[in-house]
Design a protein around this motif. Sequence first.
Motif, PDB file in Angstrom:
ATOM      1  N   ILE A 113      39.737  31.617  37.283  1.00 15.38           N
ATOM      2  CA  ILE A 113      39.610  32.502  36.127  1.00 15.38           C
ATOM      3  C   ILE A 113      40.351  31.946  34.920  1.00 15.38           C
ATOM      4  N   GLY A 114      41.450  31.265  35.163  1.00 15.87           N
ATOM      5  CA  GLY A 114      42.203  30.653  34.075  1.00 15.87           C
ATOM      6  C   GLY A 114      41.401  29.646  33.279  1.00 15.87           C
ATOM      7  N   LYS A 115      40.309  29.149  33.844  1.00 13.18           N
ATOM      8  CA  LYS A 115      39.434  28.191  33.156  1.00 13.18           C
ATOM      9  C   LYS A 115      38.341  28.869  32.326  1.00 13.18           C
ATOM     10  N   ASP A 116      38.185  30.176  32.508  1.00 12.21           N
ATOM     11  CA  ASP A 116      37.147  30.915  31.790  1.00 12.21           C
ATOM     12  C   ASP A 116      37.498  30.963  30.298  1.00 12.21           C
ATOM     13  N   PRO A 117      36.578  30.549  29.426  1.00  8.41           N
ATOM     14  CA  PRO A 117      36.852  30.611  27.986  1.00  8.41           C
ATOM     15  C   PRO A 117      37.220  32.009  27.483  1.00  8.41           C
ATOM     16  N   PHE A 118      36.706  33.053  28.113  1.00  7.03           N
ATOM     17  CA  PHE A 118      37.117  34.403  27.723  1.00  7.03           C
ATOM     18  C   PHE A 118      38.598  34.607  27.995  1.00  7.03           C
ATOM     19  N   LYS A 119      39.087  34.101  29.117  1.00 12.44           N
ATOM     20  CA  LYS A 119      40.511  34.213  29.469  1.00 12.44           C
ATOM     21  C   LYS A 119      41.345  33.314  28.563  1.00 12.44           C
ATOM     22  N   LYS A 120      40.906  32.066  28.418  1.00 13.66           N
ATOM     23  CA  LYS A 120      41.658  31.097  27.618  1.00 13.66           C
ATOM     24  C   LYS A 120      41.810  31.530  26.166  1.00 13.66           C
ATOM     25  N   ASN A 121      40.824  32.270  25.652  1.00  4.37           N
ATOM     26  CA  ASN A 121      40.851  32.687  24.249  1.00  4.37           C
ATOM     27  C   ASN A 121      41.271  34.145  24.071  1.00  4.37           C
ATOM     28  N   GLY A 122      41.706  34.770  25.166  1.00  2.04           N
ATOM     29  CA  GLY A 122      42.297  36.095  25.086  1.00  2.04           C
ATOM     30  C   GLY A 122      41.354  37.212  24.674  1.00  2.04           C
ATOM     31  N   VAL A 123      40.069  37.104  25.003  1.00  3.85           N
ATOM     32  CA  VAL A 123      39.130  38.156  24.602  1.00  3.85           C
ATOM     33  C   VAL A 123      38.832  39.152  25.717  1.00  3.85           C
ATOM     34  N   ALA A 124      39.314  38.892  26.951  1.00  6.20           N
ATOM     35  CA  ALA A 124      39.037  39.800  28.065  1.00  6.20           C
ATOM     36  C   ALA A 124      40.230  39.894  29.001  1.00  6.20           C
ATOM     37  N   ASP A 125      40.390  41.070  29.577  1.00  7.76           N
ATOM     38  CA  ASP A 125      41.332  41.286  30.669  1.00  7.76           C
ATOM     39  C   ASP A 125      40.552  41.226  31.971  1.00  7.76           C
ATOM     40  N   TYR A 126      41.231  40.865  33.059  1.00  2.09           N
ATOM     41  CA  TYR A 126      40.594  40.682  34.358  1.00  2.09           C
ATOM     42  C   TYR A 126      41.307  41.524  35.401  1.00  2.09           C
ATOM     43  N   GLU A 127      40.539  42.300  36.149  1.00  2.00           N
ATOM     44  CA  GLU A 127      41.066  43.058  37.279  1.00  2.00           C
ATOM     45  C   GLU A 127      40.368  42.538  38.535  1.00  2.00           C
ATOM     46  N   LEU A 128      41.152  42.145  39.537  1.00  2.00           N
ATOM     47  CA  LEU A 128      40.604  41.613  40.783  1.00  2.00           C
ATOM     48  C   LEU A 128      40.737  42.665  41.877  1.00  2.00           C
ATOM     49  N   THR A 129      39.619  42.937  42.547  1.00  2.00           N
ATOM     50  CA  THR A 129      39.614  43.853  43.678  1.00  2.00           C
ATOM     51  C   THR A 129      39.122  43.094  44.894  1.00  2.00           C
ATOM     52  N   GLU A 130      39.991  42.938  45.876  1.00  2.00           N
ATOM     53  CA  GLU A 130      39.612  42.232  47.102  1.00  2.00           C
ATOM     54  C   GLU A 130      39.005  43.229  48.075  1.00  2.00           C
ATOM     55  N   PHE A 131      37.946  42.811  48.761  1.00  2.00           N
ATOM     56  CA  PHE A 131      37.358  43.667  49.785  1.00  2.00           C
ATOM     57  C   PHE A 131      36.714  42.828  50.869  1.00  2.00           C
ATOM     58  N   VAL A 132      36.504  43.444  52.018  1.00  2.00           N
ATOM     59  CA  VAL A 132      35.872  42.793  53.160  1.00  2.00           C
ATOM     60  C   VAL A 132      34.547  43.509  53.409  1.00  2.00           C
ATOM     61  N   PRO A 133      33.420  42.844  53.158  1.00  2.00           N
ATOM     62  CA  PRO A 133      32.133  43.485  53.418  1.00  2.00           C
ATOM     63  C   PRO A 133      31.982  43.796  54.909  1.00  2.00           C
ATOM     64  N   SER A 134      31.586  45.014  55.201  1.00  3.09           N
ATOM     65  CA  SER A 134      31.378  45.399  56.598  1.00  3.09           C
ATOM     66  C   SER A 134      29.940  45.847  56.861  1.00  3.09           C
ATOM     67  N   LYS A 135      29.187  46.085  55.797  1.00  2.00           N
ATOM     68  CA  LYS A 135      27.792  46.486  55.938  1.00  2.00           C
ATOM     69  C   LYS A 135      27.035  45.997  54.711  1.00  2.00           C
ATOM     70  N   THR A 136      25.832  45.463  54.934  1.00  2.00           N
ATOM     71  CA  THR A 136      25.002  44.979  53.827  1.00  2.00           C
ATOM     72  C   THR A 136      23.534  45.194  54.165  1.00  2.00           C
ATOM     73  N   CYS A 137      22.689  44.990  53.163  1.00  2.30           N
ATOM     74  CA  CYS A 137      21.253  44.918  53.416  1.00  2.30           C
ATOM     75  C   CYS A 137      20.987  43.581  54.117  1.00  2.30           C
ATOM     76  N   ASP A 138      19.797  43.435  54.671  1.00  3.66           N
ATOM     77  CA  ASP A 138      19.463  42.219  55.423  1.00  3.66           C
ATOM     78  C   ASP A 138      19.635  40.947  54.598  1.00  3.66           C
ATOM     79  N   GLU A 139      19.290  41.007  53.299  1.00  8.54           N
ATOM     80  CA  GLU A 139      19.367  39.814  52.451  1.00  8.54           C
ATOM     81  C   GLU A 139      20.791  39.331  52.232  1.00  8.54           C
ATOM     82  N   LEU A 140      21.764  40.222  52.424  1.00  9.31           N
ATOM     83  CA  LEU A 140      23.167  39.851  52.172  1.00  9.31           C
ATOM     84  C   LEU A 140      24.004  39.769  53.445  1.00  9.31           C
ATOM     85  N   LYS A 141      23.370  39.702  54.592  1.00  8.30           N
ATOM     86  CA  LYS A 141      24.093  39.624  55.884  1.00  8.30           C
ATOM     87  C   LYS A 141      25.068  38.442  55.924  1.00  8.30           C
TER      88      LYS A 141
END
Length: 95
Positions: free
Chosen positions: A63-91
């Motif tokens: 994320i530190g390489k993202d031009p939005f981050k480097k130029n201070g135009v966006a804040d970033y919130e990271l949410t970690e999760f573990v997928p436990s159920k998906t549709c068939d295409e995302l198994k």
Amino acid sequence: MFIINLTYKTELEKVDQFLNDHIEFLNEQYELEHFLASGRKIPRTGGIILSNIESKSELEKIIGKDPFKKNGVADYELTEFVPSKTCDELKFLIK
């Protein structure tokens, strides 16, 4: 896996100055298979990125390489999760 929630912290005119560079950054991360999906929020107040990176510290470096981050135009919130159920295409997301 992480959901990256970008929130613009400046007017869209300034965000748009870095949009092409941000898109190049996204394209690079897709080529490296770090990102799975991304897009703008509606209304246009930021964006969302779905990342399959497993390490928060590694993702923060990326994320530190993202031009939005480097130029201070966006804040970033990271949410970690573990997928436990998906549709068939995302198994592939379930480990």
